[in-house]
Write a protein that holds these residues in place. Structure first.
Motif, mmCIF file in Angstrom:
data_model
loop_
_atom_site.group_PDB
_atom_site.id
_atom_site.type_symbol
_atom_site.label_atom_id
_atom_site.label_comp_id
_atom_site.label_asym_id
_atom_site.label_seq_id
_atom_site.Cartn_x
_atom_site.Cartn_y
_atom_site.Cartn_z
ATOM 1 N N PRO A 159 -92.153 -0.214 -70.976
ATOM 2 C CA PRO A 159 -91.715 0.944 -71.770
ATOM 3 C C PRO A 159 -91.857 2.225 -70.959
ATOM 4 N N ALA A 160 -90.945 3.163 -71.188
ATOM 5 C CA ALA A 160 -90.961 4.412 -70.424
ATOM 6 C C ALA A 160 -92.103 5.311 -70.868
ATOM 7 N N HIS A 161 -92.632 6.074 -69.924
ATOM 8 C CA HIS A 161 -93.592 7.144 -70.185
ATOM 9 C C HIS A 161 -94.881 6.630 -70.825
ATOM 10 N N GLN A 162 -95.388 5.517 -70.305
ATOM 11 C CA GLN A 162 -96.623 4.934 -70.836
ATOM 12 C C GLN A 162 -97.576 4.584 -69.698
ATOM 13 N N SER A 163 -97.604 5.427 -68.654
ATOM 14 C CA SER A 163 -98.449 5.105 -67.505
ATOM 15 C C SER A 163 -99.908 4.940 -67.930
ATOM 16 N N PRO A 164 -100.537 3.814 -67.568
ATOM 17 C CA PRO A 164 -101.958 3.619 -67.874
ATOM 18 C C PRO A 164 -102.880 4.376 -66.924
ATOM 19 N N ASP A 165 -102.278 5.024 -65.916
ATOM 20 C CA ASP A 165 -103.087 5.704 -64.897
ATOM 21 C C ASP A 165 -103.187 7.205 -65.136
ATOM 22 N N ILE A 166 -102.616 7.685 -66.230
ATOM 23 C CA ILE A 166 -102.800 9.078 -66.652
ATOM 24 C C ILE A 166 -103.693 9.036 -67.886
ATOM 25 N N LEU A 167 -104.919 9.484 -67.715
ATOM 26 C CA LEU A 167 -105.922 9.393 -68.777
ATOM 27 C C LEU A 167 -106.436 10.788 -69.099
ATOM 28 N N LEU A 168 -106.498 11.090 -70.385
ATOM 29 C CA LEU A 168 -107.027 12.376 -70.837
ATOM 30 C C LEU A 168 -108.184 12.131 -71.785
ATOM 31 N N CYS A 169 -109.195 12.978 -71.670
ATOM 32 C CA CYS A 169 -110.389 12.843 -72.503
ATOM 33 C C CYS A 169 -110.835 14.221 -72.981
ATOM 34 N N PHE A 170 -111.148 14.326 -74.274
ATOM 35 C CA PHE A 170 -111.806 15.529 -74.756
ATOM 36 C C PHE A 170 -113.205 15.590 -74.161
#
Length: 598
Positions: free
Chosen positions: A386-397
């Motif tokens: 699926p497009a735009h679902q990279s597992p290597d871009i991670l964001l955390c509060f």
């Protein structure tokens, strides 16, 4: 009194508003010889030249007597000039001295909300119901919080000080001017980024994109009353009108010449064509500045190409009610207040359209294929992903990270332990601390006035967060890369002019390393290097959530990049921006931004 205290006192000095010089018919008379006694209009080339000559005088004084003695002489002269007429002349010249002279850099300029609190007050206009038609002119009030943001106005106010159109005096030889290479292109990129952010804010309210103000004859529906001392309101329904010595038809003629140049790729110097080889040539001419094709006539409003950008500010800034007899202009005439007015964005969309017409026609398409040999994964599964679902871009509060709020928190170590090693192939949903949504909210700022009163002003802010990127070095040797982060609303993701630059920083990858890269959003380069207000790092979004697309792109650390790259160039024929994702050194991930009640 110490030099810093004296500088702060002068830059923060209140004064009565100075009106414009007026003719016997009560029309603004702006094109005579400039004088320190008249209102300072930095968008008039003649005014800018005179103010820079005062900054050069300050530099001469500092060069003659180095140290505190020289600073004292500079401040003596600045105070004398401030008492002799409109103090804004002296304030601007002093800020140029502080920004560009080695001795001046020992001083600091107070934030706009401290040195001119009366210029950052909220307009307090009654807001129409949010259930109204988002295309109606009154809906512009919904965006007052953005346009009137203190940090945003300070950001725009800094441009003509850091990058004066006429060049800044050379500290070593103040009689000559320094014209930094690429200055006009950099400013054009900063304005384009501001437009992308403003239109993204508008999207959050369901409002249409900013309409360029390219028709100088039609009535302007948007009115604006800043409610600030020293500035007159502009009622809705007015059309631009002539000023003595410069008419709307003069301005329209120069508009047409610039669009013709953008289309043909040619500027004209007398009877000789000049091929536009770089957008800087067109940007210099449109502004105008000494790099204009007009040469020594760059400052002449009636020169061949004139001063289209600057005089647009003046024409629109003098567009006040016919019954206005105060001689006060609108907020568009001052860099510190110009961005408050909706016309600021319509005007700059028009100017940006001229420059982009040349880019779209004459620049070759961008080429992102020459990236470093690294891998940012698009998906962890097999087959079509699926497009735009990279597992290597991670964001955390920050609040969701154990110990994340501690001043000695080691984000790099925590990221490696949480997302690397045995967890390298784990998807984002498996991590308790990661999030697919970010939050914005309205915070309060107190503006303290000189008389002791305090005014509470709302401004946009966001919940603190960190980035983590997983990147594999595909080579058996070290690679130094630049990590670039971009953001676009999903609805705008195929429009290259709507991608917002968020951050860029260098990182060294060890040989064949599966790296976890930690980056606090609070260190964003657009904030710390370009002066964008930290509270506006994220667009507002919507209460129900608004879909955005994060992009991370890795490039060689020593690769020269033009301002706005790679989105300053057209898309290759037959391709979409999404087609860039075939490259291993970039990836995207969908993120939602919610506007919440704190």
């Amino acid at each position: 009194m110490e030099p810093q205290e004296r500088a702060r006192a002068l830059l923060s000095r209140e004064s009565s508003p100075t009106p414009l010089p007026m003719t016997a018919r009560r029309e603004p008379s702006l094109f005579g010889p400039p004088s320190f006694q008249n209102r300072f209009l930095p968008f008039l080339p003649s005014h800018l030249q005179l103010a820079l000559s005062l900054a050069a005088r300050f530099m001469e004084l500092a060069n003659t007597r180095p140290g505190d003695e020289g600073l004292g002489a500079v401040l003596d002269e600045a105070e004398r000039q401030a008492l002799a007429g409109d103090p804004e002349w002296a304030k601007y010249a002093l800020r140029v001295f502080i920004a560009h002279h080695p001795e001046g850099r020992r001083l600091s300029v107070p934030p706009l909300r401290e040195r001119a609190p009366h210029q950052v007050l909220p307009s307090g206009r009654p807001e129409i119901p949010r259930k109204g038609n988002p295309g109606t002119p009154g809906a512009e009030m919904w965006l007052d919080y953005f346009r009137e943001d203190s940090g945003l106005n300070e950001h725009v106010d800094a441009w003509p000080v850091l990058y004066p159109a006429a060049g800044h005096p050379d500290p070593a030889s103040p009689e000559r001017r320094v014209h930094p290479e690429g200055r006009a292109e950099l400013l054009a990129s900063l304005r384009q980024q501001l437009l992308a952010r403003y239109d993204t804010e508008r999207l959050g309210f369901g409002m249409p994109r900013t309409v360029p103000l390219g028709d100088y004859a039609s009535p302007i529906n948007e009115g604006y009353d800043a409610g600030l001392p020293g500035f007159a309101p502009r009622p809705p329904g007015l059309s631009p009108r002539d000023l003595p010595g410069y008419g709307v038809t003069d301005h329209a003629m120069r508009r047409d010449l610039l669009f013709t140049a953008a289309s043909s790729g040619l500027l004209w110097r007398d009877e000789s064509p000049v091929v536009i080889e770089h957008v800087e040539q067109l940007a210099d001419t449109a502004e105008s500045n000494p790099g204009s094709v007009d040469g020594e006539a760059w400052a002449d409003p009636l020169g061949p190409y004139g001063a289209h950008h600057h005089l647009g500010h003046v024409l629109l800034g003098c567009l006040t009610a016919p019954q206005n007899k105060t001689g006060l202009p609108g907020v568009l005439t001052s860099p510190a207040t110009a961005a408050r007015d909706p016309l600021f964005y319509r005007w700059h969309r028009h100017v940006d359209d001229i420059l982009d017409a040349w880019r779209s026609t004459h620049l070759p398409p961008y080429d992102v294929s020459h990236g470093p040999q690294v891998l940012v994964r698009k998906w962890l599964g097999e087959g079509i992903y699926p497009a735009h679902q990279s597992p290597d871009i991670l964001l955390c509060f920050v609040k969701d990270i154990p110990g994340g709020t501690s001043p000695d928190f080691d984000g790099q170590r925590w990221g490696e332990a949480t997302f690397g090693g045995e967890y390298w192939t784990s998807p984002p949903p498996s991590f308790r601390a990661s999030t697919h949504a970010l939050n914005t909210f309205m915070a309060q700022q107190v503006v303290r006035l000189p008389d002791g009163r305090e005014v509470v002003k709302q401004h946009l802010s966001h919940e603190p967060f960190h980035y983590f990127f997983r990147v594999e070095n595909l080579l058996p040797h070290e690679q130094k890369v630049t990590v670039r982060i971009y953001l676009a609303a999903d609805a705008f993701a195929e429009d290259r002019r709507m991608w917002m630059e968020m951050d860029q920083f260098d990182h060294t990858l060890r040989p064949s390393e599966q790296a976890v890269i930690f980056r606090p959003a609070s260190l964003a380069s657009v904030v710390h290097e370009r002066g964008w207000p930290v509270n506006l790092l994220l667009p507002r979004g919507r209460r129900e959530g608004m879909l955005f697309r994060f992009m991370v792109m890795l490039t060689p650390w020593n690769e020269e990049r033009e301002p706005g790259g790679p989105f300053h160039r057209p898309v290759p024929p037959g391709q979409r921006i999404a087609d860039m994702l075939t490259q291993s050194h970039l990836a995207t991930r969908n993120i939602w931004i919610h506007h919440v009640t704190p």
